[in-house]
Design an enzyme around this catalytic site. Structure first.
Site, PDB file in Angstrom:
ATOM      1  N   ASN A 120      46.026  -9.775 -16.770  1.00 52.74           N
ATOM      2  CA  ASN A 120      45.906  -8.916 -15.601  1.00 52.74           C
ATOM      3  C   ASN A 120      45.023  -9.597 -14.555  1.00 52.74           C
ATOM      4  O   ASN A 120      43.876  -9.960 -14.832  1.00 52.74           O
ATOM      5  CB  ASN A 120      45.246  -7.581 -15.977  1.00 52.74           C
ATOM      6  CG  ASN A 120      45.100  -6.675 -14.755  1.00 52.74           C
ATOM      7  OD1 ASN A 120      46.086  -6.160 -14.245  1.00 52.74           O
ATOM      8  ND2 ASN A 120      43.885  -6.503 -14.247  1.00 52.74           N
ATOM      9  N   GLU A 121      45.577  -9.806 -13.370  1.00 51.12           N
ATOM     10  CA  GLU A 121      44.831 -10.215 -12.183  1.00 51.12           C
ATOM     11  C   GLU A 121      43.855 -11.379 -12.355  1.00 51.12           C
ATOM     12  O   GLU A 121      42.638 -11.209 -12.197  1.00 51.12           O
ATOM     13  CB  GLU A 121      44.045  -9.020 -11.633  1.00 51.12           C
ATOM     14  CG  GLU A 121      44.906  -7.875 -11.158  1.00 51.12           C
ATOM     15  CD  GLU A 121      44.109  -6.861 -10.332  1.00 51.12           C
ATOM     16  OE1 GLU A 121      42.867  -6.962 -10.287  1.00 51.12           O
ATOM     17  OE2 GLU A 121      44.734  -5.981  -9.733  1.00 51.12           O
ATOM     18  N   GLN A 129      38.437   0.173 -19.858  1.00 51.36           N
ATOM     19  CA  GLN A 129      38.204   1.256 -18.903  1.00 51.36           C
ATOM     20  C   GLN A 129      38.477   2.653 -19.463  1.00 51.36           C
ATOM     21  O   GLN A 129      38.040   3.634 -18.889  1.00 51.36           O
ATOM     22  CB  GLN A 129      39.064   1.034 -17.655  1.00 51.36           C
ATOM     23  CG  GLN A 129      38.662  -0.221 -16.904  1.00 51.36           C
ATOM     24  CD  GLN A 129      39.505  -0.437 -15.673  1.00 51.36           C
ATOM     25  OE1 GLN A 129      40.548  -1.076 -15.747  1.00 51.36           O
ATOM     26  NE2 GLN A 129      39.080   0.082 -14.541  1.00 51.36           N
ATOM     27  N   SER A 187      35.690   2.818 -13.609  1.00 53.55           N
ATOM     28  CA  SER A 187      36.017   1.814 -12.589  1.00 53.55           C
ATOM     29  C   SER A 187      34.948   0.729 -12.626  1.00 53.55           C
ATOM     30  O   SER A 187      33.748   1.033 -12.555  1.00 53.55           O
ATOM     31  CB  SER A 187      36.062   2.490 -11.215  1.00 53.55           C
ATOM     32  OG  SER A 187      35.931   1.541 -10.193  1.00 53.55           O
ATOM     33  N   TRP A 188      35.384  -0.523 -12.741  1.00 53.73           N
ATOM     34  CA  TRP A 188      34.471  -1.673 -12.906  1.00 53.73           C
ATOM     35  C   TRP A 188      33.294  -1.612 -11.936  1.00 53.73           C
ATOM     36  O   TRP A 188      33.506  -1.650 -10.735  1.00 53.73           O
ATOM     37  CB  TRP A 188      35.219  -2.986 -12.673  1.00 53.73           C
ATOM     38  CG  TRP A 188      36.507  -3.089 -13.424  1.00 53.73           C
ATOM     39  CD1 TRP A 188      37.752  -2.875 -12.915  1.00 53.73           C
ATOM     40  CD2 TRP A 188      36.674  -3.410 -14.823  1.00 53.73           C
ATOM     41  NE1 TRP A 188      38.690  -3.055 -13.913  1.00 53.73           N
ATOM     42  CE2 TRP A 188      38.058  -3.381 -15.083  1.00 53.73           C
ATOM     43  CE3 TRP A 188      35.797  -3.726 -15.861  1.00 53.73           C
ATOM     44  CZ2 TRP A 188      38.587  -3.647 -16.347  1.00 53.73           C
ATOM     45  CZ3 TRP A 188      36.322  -3.991 -17.119  1.00 53.73           C
ATOM     46  CH2 TRP A 188      37.702  -3.958 -17.347  1.00 53.73           C
ATOM     47  N   LYS A 195      34.418   6.859  -9.326  1.00 45.72           N
ATOM     48  CA  LYS A 195      35.578   6.454  -8.520  1.00 45.72           C
ATOM     49  C   LYS A 195      36.832   6.780  -9.325  1.00 45.72           C
ATOM     50  O   LYS A 195      37.169   6.099 -10.287  1.00 45.72           O
ATOM     51  CB  LYS A 195      35.503   4.956  -8.216  1.00 45.72           C
ATOM     52  CG  LYS A 195      36.535   4.482  -7.210  1.00 45.72           C
ATOM     53  CD  LYS A 195      36.358   3.015  -6.892  1.00 45.72           C
ATOM     54  CE  LYS A 195      37.290   2.556  -5.794  1.00 45.72           C
ATOM     55  NZ  LYS A 195      37.209   1.099  -5.556  1.00 45.72           N
ATOM     56  N   TYR A 208      40.853   7.577  -9.994  1.00 44.32           N
ATOM     57  CA  TYR A 208      42.210   7.199  -9.585  1.00 44.32           C
ATOM     58  C   TYR A 208      43.274   8.036 -10.294  1.00 44.32           C
ATOM     59  O   TYR A 208      44.455   7.904 -10.014  1.00 44.32           O
ATOM     60  CB  TYR A 208      42.484   5.748  -9.973  1.00 44.32           C
ATOM     61  CG  TYR A 208      41.880   4.680  -9.097  1.00 44.32           C
ATOM     62  CD1 TYR A 208      42.601   4.128  -8.040  1.00 44.32           C
ATOM     63  CD2 TYR A 208      40.606   4.178  -9.346  1.00 44.32           C
ATOM     64  CE1 TYR A 208      42.070   3.110  -7.260  1.00 44.32           C
ATOM     65  CE2 TYR A 208      40.068   3.164  -8.569  1.00 44.32           C
ATOM     66  CZ  TYR A 208      40.804   2.628  -7.529  1.00 44.32           C
ATOM     67  OH  TYR A 208      40.280   1.621  -6.760  1.00 44.32           O
ATOM     68  N   ASN A 239      50.083  -5.790  -8.630  1.00 39.46           N
ATOM     69  CA  ASN A 239      49.206  -4.653  -8.375  1.00 39.46           C
ATOM     70  C   ASN A 239      48.980  -4.613  -6.879  1.00 39.46           C
ATOM     71  O   ASN A 239      48.522  -5.606  -6.292  1.00 39.46           O
ATOM     72  CB  ASN A 239      47.856  -4.832  -9.066  1.00 39.46           C
ATOM     73  CG  ASN A 239      47.976  -4.777 -10.584  1.00 39.46           C
ATOM     74  OD1 ASN A 239      49.032  -4.421 -11.114  1.00 39.46           O
ATOM     75  ND2 ASN A 239      46.907  -5.110 -11.276  1.00 39.46           N
ATOM     76  N   HIS A 286      43.099  -7.851 -20.317  1.00 46.94           N
ATOM     77  CA  HIS A 286      42.663  -7.168 -19.095  1.00 46.94           C
ATOM     78  C   HIS A 286      41.129  -7.242 -19.042  1.00 46.94           C
ATOM     79  O   HIS A 286      40.436  -6.242 -19.175  1.00 46.94           O
ATOM     80  CB  HIS A 286      43.171  -5.722 -19.082  1.00 46.94           C
ATOM     81  CG  HIS A 286      43.152  -5.068 -17.729  1.00 46.94           C
ATOM     82  ND1 HIS A 286      44.260  -4.444 -17.179  1.00 46.94           N
ATOM     83  CD2 HIS A 286      42.175  -4.912 -16.812  1.00 46.94           C
ATOM     84  CE1 HIS A 286      43.951  -3.943 -15.994  1.00 46.94           C
ATOM     85  NE2 HIS A 286      42.683  -4.202 -15.751  1.00 46.94           N
ATOM     86  N   GLU A 291      50.398  -1.665 -10.650  1.00 54.02           N
ATOM     87  CA  GLU A 291      49.298  -0.754 -10.285  1.00 54.02           C
ATOM     88  C   GLU A 291      49.427  -0.415  -8.809  1.00 54.02           C
ATOM     89  O   GLU A 291      49.746  -1.279  -7.996  1.00 54.02           O
ATOM     90  CB  GLU A 291      47.913  -1.403 -10.456  1.00 54.02           C
ATOM     91  CG  GLU A 291      47.434  -1.520 -11.873  1.00 54.02           C
ATOM     92  CD  GLU A 291      46.050  -2.183 -11.963  1.00 54.02           C
ATOM     93  OE1 GLU A 291      45.214  -2.020 -11.052  1.00 54.02           O
ATOM     94  OE2 GLU A 291      45.830  -2.879 -12.976  1.00 54.02           O
TER      95      GLU A 291
HETATM   96  C1  BGP Z   1      42.541  -3.580 -10.352  1.00 56.97           C
HETATM   97  C2  BGP Z   1      42.313  -3.658 -11.846  1.00 56.97           C
HETATM   98  C3  BGP Z   1      42.132  -2.344 -12.525  1.00 56.97           C
HETATM   99  C4  BGP Z   1      41.448  -1.278 -11.708  1.00 56.97           C
HETATM  100  C5  BGP Z   1      41.894  -1.245 -10.264  1.00 56.97           C
HETATM  101  C6  BGP Z   1      41.022  -0.383  -9.375  1.00 56.97           C
HETATM  102  O1  BGP Z   1      41.993  -4.687  -9.738  1.00 56.97           O
HETATM  103  O2  BGP Z   1      43.379  -4.305 -12.482  1.00 56.97           O
HETATM  104  O3  BGP Z   1      41.537  -2.575 -13.772  1.00 56.97           O
HETATM  105  O4  BGP Z   1      40.118  -1.227 -11.895  1.00 56.97           O
HETATM  106  O5  BGP Z   1      41.926  -2.531  -9.695  1.00 56.97           O
HETATM  107  O6  BGP Z   1      39.865  -1.087  -9.066  1.00 56.97           O
HETATM  108  P1  BGP Z   1      38.421  -0.469  -9.022  1.00 56.97           P
HETATM  109  O7  BGP Z   1      38.262   0.288 -10.292  1.00 56.97           O
HETATM  110  O8  BGP Z   1      37.492  -1.626  -8.927  1.00 56.97           O
HETATM  111  O9  BGP Z   1      38.387   0.382  -7.809  1.00 56.97           O
END
Ligand code: BGP
Length: 460
Positions: free
Chosen positions: A156-157, A15, A419-420, A426, A428, A286, A112, A366
């Site tokens: 991660n997640e 990212q 952001s994925w 988006k 943060y 997170n 991640h 997170e």
């Molecule tokens: C979590 C991930 C992060 C990040 C975050 C915000 O799920 O660990 O990598 O992306 O969420 O999500 P998004 O960018 O989809 O809004």
């Protein structure tokens, strides 16, 4: 200031790094997928690969004492044979040395989501061989960075990347297949145990944990039916990761329910033994929101989308027939632009519950809010982010007052990044990155607020 408590921000390799082909890095499954689908990608992202010094310096100047980031498997391991790319190793040494220079404690995630594409092509997380490849990669990381890292995270997640990749189909490899989901999920938890095993066997200094996308489950009422739905939802949302990683046990009622419909014969005693014997030292949570549920018994639906695409506003919920239905849009609650309920109380309650259940130290790895922002201004006035972080940090402090052992807090994210699937719109970050103007960095109002809050030890 309490010097033991870690205050920082978090990022992830794909990212923020960019430099997607530089210094012999090979393609990750995300590079491949986003290019194939012609979607906005992280080829350049925040260009952290070249600007890490400035980014880390700004963390220190912002009063932070820790940085959570991830290592990139396709940057470090060149091929299926497991050959190491020394240039990748060198890059992370530079990051770690810079952290040291600025008094920043690294908190490092091994995986991640950026699986090397060469492994995805063999079946990715459906292929048990990938678990052993992960273990090899983890060992390379431990061996190379053992003198500089003491806080390690295996994954991660798992829920988010497995369910999005195999059940919902909005992340690579973009399948929609419950049977595959169960297998991939199991393999990731097995790989987690293999990573912990390698860490214990090598006697490396420090601790190792897992990071979970934590959504505490609430029910709409107190009926028995809702309580049953809540248990299913808790198994789906939390327990298959937390019970498995922390206690070495996959919830038995989940396995029983799954085995009635799906084939779980790939789970062998040798896997269960490894999982049982290799549990984590701490939990990373997170936290973005909770999951509110009611029973769902009608219709043929197996599952409906759960994704964070803005276009799906109002529809991003999970429904599992016979298990539960997620309830959205309580008129009394507030939601972000991307449809996430803002619910700090869930963090306080959830922390107490998780600590009572597992008795392990916890890091909030997170927490943050994604917003579209105009970053051409001198300073982004992100009072909404300040309010969001303030309320969540208060929730953590309340949980700590009740005895929960929380050891750190990481804002998502240290600076704006990719952001994925949403691309760079988006945001943060505590620091704005102007993707239109030379990737210039400018601290937002929240960055200064965070600095003061850290100086006050979490009191706002
Ligand atoms: C979590 C991930 C992060 C990040 C975050 C915000 O799920 O660990 O990598 O992306 O969420 O999500 P998004 O960018 O989809 O809004």
């Amino acid at each position: 200031m309490n010097h033991d408590f870690l205050w920082g921000g978090a990022t992830a390799s794909y990212q923020c790094e960019g430099a997607w082909k530089e210094d012999d890095k090979v393609k990750s499954m995300w590079d491949h997928y986003l290019h194939e689908e012609n979607l906005e990608n992280g080829d350049i992202a925040s260009d952290h690969y070249h600007r890490y010094e400035e980014d880390i310096r700004m963390m220190a100047e912002g009063g932070q004492n820790s940085y959570r980031f991830s290592l990139s498997w396709p940057r470090i391991i060149k091929n299926k044979e497991g050959d190491v790319n020394e240039k990748g190793i060198e890059f992370y040494h530079k990051i770690l040395d810079t952290c040291k220079k600025y008094g920043i404690e690294p908190f490092v995630t091994i995986y991640h989501w950026d699986l090397p594409q060469y492994w995805e092509e063999t079946g990715g997380w459906l292929n048990e061989e990938v678990c052993y490849a992960y273990q090899h990669y983890a060992k390379v990381c431990f061996d190379n960075f053992k003198d500089k890292i003491t806080h390690w995270v295996t994954f991660n997640e798992p829920k988010w990347f497995i369910c999005s990749g195999y059940l919902i189909g909005n992340y690579p490899p973009a399948h929609q297949n419950p049977q595959e989901t169960i297998k991939a999920a199991f393999h990731v938890m097995y790989a987690n145990a293999l990573g912990v095993k390698a860490f214990r066997e090598g006697n490396y200094p420090g601790n190792i944990g897992i990071v979970h996308s934590f959504t505490p489950v609430n029910g709409i009422d107190d009926t028995v039916e809702t309580k049953i739905a809540m248990r299913y939802a808790d198994n789906y949302c939390n327990n298959w990761i937390l019970d498995t990683a922390a206690k070495g046990e996959i919830p038995i009622d989940l396995l029983t329910a799954l085995s009635k419909i799906y084939d779980i014969s790939f789970i062998k005693p040798k896997h269960l033994k490894t999982i049982k014997e290799n549990t984590v030292d701490f939990l990373g949570l997170n936290y973005y929101s909770r999951t509110l549920v009611k029973p769902y018994t009608e219709g043929e639906t197996v599952l409906i989308v759960n994704h964070k695409g803005k276009e799906s506003k109002g529809e991003s919920k999970v429904i599992l027939k016979g298990w539960f239905e997620q309830v959205l849009h309580d008129p009394n609650m507030t939601y972000t632009e991307w449809d996430t309920e803002i619910y700090p109380k869930g963090l306080q309650e959830g922390l107490i519950e998780v600590y009572q259940r597992y008795h392990l130290p916890i890091y909030i790895t997170e927490n943050g809010v994604g917003v579209q922002e105009d970053v051409s201004v001198d300073q982004v006035q992100d009072d909404y982010r300040i309010a969001f972080m303030n309320d969540h940090i208060n929730a953590i402090m309340n949980a700590m007052d009740e005895g929960v052992d929380v050891k750190g807090y990481y804002a998502w994210s240290s600076f704006d990044l990719y952001s994925w699937k949403n691309g760079c719109k988006k945001r943060y970050g505590l620091v704005a990155v102007d993707f239109e103007d030379n990737l210039k960095r400018k601290p937002k109002k929240s960055y200064y607020w965070y600095k003061e809050m850290i100086q006050n030890n979490g009191k706002t």
